[in-house]
Write an enzyme that holds these catalytic residues in place. Structure first.
Site, PDB file in Angstrom:
ATOM      1  N   ASN A   7       0.865  -1.190   0.000  1.00  0.00           N
ATOM      2  CA  ASN A   7       0.000   0.000   0.000  1.00  0.00           C
ATOM      3  C   ASN A   7       0.900   1.238   0.000  1.00  0.00           C
ATOM      4  O   ASN A   7       1.694   1.446   0.929  1.00  0.00           O
ATOM      5  CB  ASN A   7      -0.883  -0.045   1.259  1.00  0.00           C
ATOM      6  CG  ASN A   7      -1.801   1.166   1.373  1.00  0.00           C
ATOM      7  OD1 ASN A   7      -1.402   2.291   1.068  1.00  0.00           O
ATOM      8  ND2 ASN A   7      -3.012   0.950   1.829  1.00  0.00           N
ATOM      9  N   ARG A  18       4.702  18.675   0.837  1.00  0.00           N
ATOM     10  CA  ARG A  18       5.395  19.816   0.238  1.00  0.00           C
ATOM     11  C   ARG A  18       4.684  20.347  -1.014  1.00  0.00           C
ATOM     12  O   ARG A  18       5.118  21.322  -1.600  1.00  0.00           O
ATOM     13  CB  ARG A  18       6.821  19.427  -0.152  1.00  0.00           C
ATOM     14  CG  ARG A  18       7.790  19.452   0.991  1.00  0.00           C
ATOM     15  CD  ARG A  18       8.157  20.902   1.338  1.00  0.00           C
ATOM     16  NE  ARG A  18       9.058  20.962   2.474  1.00  0.00           N
ATOM     17  CZ  ARG A  18      10.370  21.135   2.376  1.00  0.00           C
ATOM     18  NH1 ARG A  18      10.949  21.239   1.213  1.00  0.00           N
ATOM     19  NH2 ARG A  18      11.099  21.189   3.464  1.00  0.00           N
ATOM     20  N   HIS A  43      -5.457   3.592  -1.576  1.00  0.00           N
ATOM     21  CA  HIS A  43      -6.717   3.836  -0.860  1.00  0.00           C
ATOM     22  C   HIS A  43      -7.081   5.315  -1.063  1.00  0.00           C
ATOM     23  O   HIS A  43      -6.794   6.147  -0.199  1.00  0.00           O
ATOM     24  CB  HIS A  43      -6.517   3.508   0.622  1.00  0.00           C
ATOM     25  CG  HIS A  43      -7.774   3.465   1.421  1.00  0.00           C
ATOM     26  ND1 HIS A  43      -7.988   2.535   2.408  1.00  0.00           N
ATOM     27  CD2 HIS A  43      -8.892   4.227   1.408  1.00  0.00           C
ATOM     28  CE1 HIS A  43      -9.174   2.731   2.952  1.00  0.00           C
ATOM     29  NE2 HIS A  43      -9.741   3.764   2.367  1.00  0.00           N
ATOM     30  N   ARG A  45      -9.109   8.596  -0.919  1.00  0.00           N
ATOM     31  CA  ARG A  45     -10.256   9.116  -0.158  1.00  0.00           C
ATOM     32  C   ARG A  45     -10.767  10.358  -0.872  1.00  0.00           C
ATOM     33  O   ARG A  45     -10.023  10.989  -1.634  1.00  0.00           O
ATOM     34  CB  ARG A  45      -9.841   9.431   1.274  1.00  0.00           C
ATOM     35  CG  ARG A  45      -9.503   8.169   2.055  1.00  0.00           C
ATOM     36  CD  ARG A  45      -9.307   8.448   3.525  1.00  0.00           C
ATOM     37  NE  ARG A  45      -9.362   7.216   4.309  1.00  0.00           N
ATOM     38  CZ  ARG A  45      -8.339   6.395   4.498  1.00  0.00           C
ATOM     39  NH1 ARG A  45      -7.173   6.653   3.938  1.00  0.00           N
ATOM     40  NH2 ARG A  45      -8.474   5.308   5.227  1.00  0.00           N
ATOM     41  N   GLU A  70      -8.672   0.241  -2.812  1.00  0.00           N
ATOM     42  CA  GLU A  70      -9.572   0.033  -1.676  1.00  0.00           C
ATOM     43  C   GLU A  70     -10.217   1.354  -1.281  1.00  0.00           C
ATOM     44  O   GLU A  70      -9.656   2.432  -1.499  1.00  0.00           O
ATOM     45  CB  GLU A  70      -8.824  -0.594  -0.494  1.00  0.00           C
ATOM     46  CG  GLU A  70      -7.677   0.255   0.017  1.00  0.00           C
ATOM     47  CD  GLU A  70      -6.889  -0.387   1.146  1.00  0.00           C
ATOM     48  OE1 GLU A  70      -6.728  -1.614   1.152  1.00  0.00           O
ATOM     49  OE2 GLU A  70      -6.418   0.358   2.009  1.00  0.00           O
ATOM     50  N   HIS A 190      -3.917  -4.648   7.793  1.00  0.00           N
ATOM     51  CA  HIS A 190      -3.947  -3.600   8.814  1.00  0.00           C
ATOM     52  C   HIS A 190      -2.997  -3.932   9.945  1.00  0.00           C
ATOM     53  O   HIS A 190      -3.154  -4.920  10.646  1.00  0.00           O
ATOM     54  CB  HIS A 190      -5.342  -3.335   9.391  1.00  0.00           C
ATOM     55  CG  HIS A 190      -5.578  -1.850   9.534  1.00  0.00           C
ATOM     56  ND1 HIS A 190      -4.964  -1.107  10.494  1.00  0.00           N
ATOM     57  CD2 HIS A 190      -6.291  -0.992   8.774  1.00  0.00           C
ATOM     58  CE1 HIS A 190      -5.307   0.163  10.346  1.00  0.00           C
ATOM     59  NE2 HIS A 190      -6.109   0.260   9.297  1.00  0.00           N
ATOM     60  N   ASP A 191      -1.979  -3.101  10.078  1.00  0.00           N
ATOM     61  CA  ASP A 191      -0.988  -3.229  11.158  1.00  0.00           C
ATOM     62  C   ASP A 191      -0.163  -4.508  11.113  1.00  0.00           C
ATOM     63  O   ASP A 191       0.406  -4.907  12.129  1.00  0.00           O
ATOM     64  CB  ASP A 191      -1.662  -3.085  12.537  1.00  0.00           C
ATOM     65  CG  ASP A 191      -2.215  -1.683  12.733  1.00  0.00           C
ATOM     66  OD1 ASP A 191      -1.481  -0.727  12.436  1.00  0.00           O
ATOM     67  OD2 ASP A 191      -3.378  -1.557  13.145  1.00  0.00           O
ATOM     68  N   GLY A 213       0.977  -1.326   4.428  1.00  0.00           N
ATOM     69  CA  GLY A 213       1.410   0.024   4.090  1.00  0.00           C
ATOM     70  C   GLY A 213       2.257   0.653   5.175  1.00  0.00           C
ATOM     71  O   GLY A 213       3.474   0.780   5.042  1.00  0.00           O
TER      72      GLY A 213
HETATM   73  N1  PXP Z   1      -6.403  -2.812   4.382  1.00  0.00           N
HETATM   74  C1  PXP Z   1      -7.194  -1.736   4.463  1.00  0.00           C
HETATM   75  C2  PXP Z   1      -8.625  -1.880   4.096  1.00  0.00           C
HETATM   76  C3  PXP Z   1      -6.689  -0.495   4.863  1.00  0.00           C
HETATM   77  O1  PXP Z   1      -7.487   0.567   4.929  1.00  0.00           O
HETATM   78  C4  PXP Z   1      -5.329  -0.388   5.175  1.00  0.00           C
HETATM   79  C5  PXP Z   1      -4.760   0.945   5.570  1.00  0.00           C
HETATM   80  O2  PXP Z   1      -4.949   1.855   4.534  1.00  0.00           O
HETATM   81  C6  PXP Z   1      -4.526  -1.542   5.076  1.00  0.00           C
HETATM   82  C7  PXP Z   1      -5.092  -2.737   4.684  1.00  0.00           C
HETATM   83  C8  PXP Z   1      -3.063  -1.521   5.358  1.00  0.00           C
HETATM   84  O3  PXP Z   1      -2.866  -1.207   6.713  1.00  0.00           O
HETATM   85  P1  PXP Z   1      -1.421  -0.736   7.220  1.00  0.00           P
HETATM   86  O4  PXP Z   1      -1.168   0.596   6.599  1.00  0.00           O
HETATM   87  O5  PXP Z   1      -1.586  -0.681   8.714  1.00  0.00           O
HETATM   88  O6  PXP Z   1      -0.449  -1.772   6.765  1.00  0.00           O
END
Ligand code: PXP
Length: 239
Positions: A7, A18, A43, A45, A70, A190-191, A213
């Protein structure tokens, strides 16, 4: 083997700080592929505070690996995805002001909405995945939305990993077994990080893809810092 989708939102966050074009997000996407990433995730927004809609349009034709977009399927997001036609779209119920995704879908309350949106993406040949927690009812109902895959929201696993990794992963193993039984593919994210990733990947049956990410980009900065400082020092010594 589980695929790694990188990500690159954080790279866009640094660029936007910047207002110029450094670091170049398109080059970063191309280089992530060159360095072995098996997918690129963005992702966007609606306020475009990290990845911009234009980045998304630029990246798709420039990479050969899987492109995953996403986000929350608001009308502007749906239009973007239908225009860009990534390999996969991951639907996330995040509110516009959320710092990062902070919940999975309620697939019962949102069944009709998800069904409609997913059907539209599928007619355009785009694989669909929905961001979801480990709740059994939500996973069972995910099938009714027509989604091809679920993306397991791994924040609770990451939070609890250092306290007790077995307890942290058990709900995810149960969720993955159920998803496998009912024919849903499994992604996760995520994390996830260098500490918790291997244990997750080796214990989750049928894990197809992880998207990472924040930790990966932070590690890349830190692991590259020594080299970079030395390169700057050499420029000064060269005088
Ligand atoms: N999956 C989704 C749906 C997310 O929103 C995110 C964060 O943008 C991630 C995965 C990746 O999470 P991380 O940045 O904590 O690795």
């Amino acid at each position: 083997m589980t695929k790694l989708s990188v990500n690159i939102n954080k790279i866009a966050t640094i660029r936007n700080a910047r207002g110029g074009d450094q670091p170049n997000v398109l080059k970063a996407a191309i280089d992530c592929e060159r360095f072995g990433a098996q997918g690129i995730t963005v992702h966007p927004r609606s306020d475009e505070r990290h990845i911009r809609y234009q980045d998304t349009q630029d990246i798709k034709p420039a990479i050969g690996v899987e492109f995953n977009i996403e986000g929350n399927p608001v009308p502007s997001f749906i239009d973007l995805v239908l225009e860009v036609k990534p390999h996969q779209v991951t639907l996330v119920p995040d509110s516009p002001d959320a710092i990062t995704s902070n919940a999975g879908w309620d697939t019962i309350k949102n069944e009709c909405f998800l069904k409609e949106v997913i059907a539209e993406f599928k007619t355009h040949g785009i694989r669909t995945s929905i961001f979801i927690e480990t709740n059994e009812k939500m996973i069972l109902n995910a099938v009714k939305t027509g989604a091809d895959r679920i993306e397991l929201y791994t924040e609770s696993y990451a939070d609890n990993f250092h306290k007790n990794k077995e307890t942290a992963i058990n709900p995810f193993i149960a969720a993955a077994k159920l998803a496998n039984e009912i024919g849903l593919g499994i992604n996760a994210g995520h994390d996830l990080n260098l500490d918790n990733l291997n244990y997750f990947a080796k214990n989750i049956p049928g894990l197809l893809e992880v998207s990472i990410g924040h930790a990966l980009i932070s590690d890349a900065l830190y692991l590259g810092l020594e080299n970079t400082i030395q390169m700057y020092l050499r420029k000064l010594k060269a005088n």
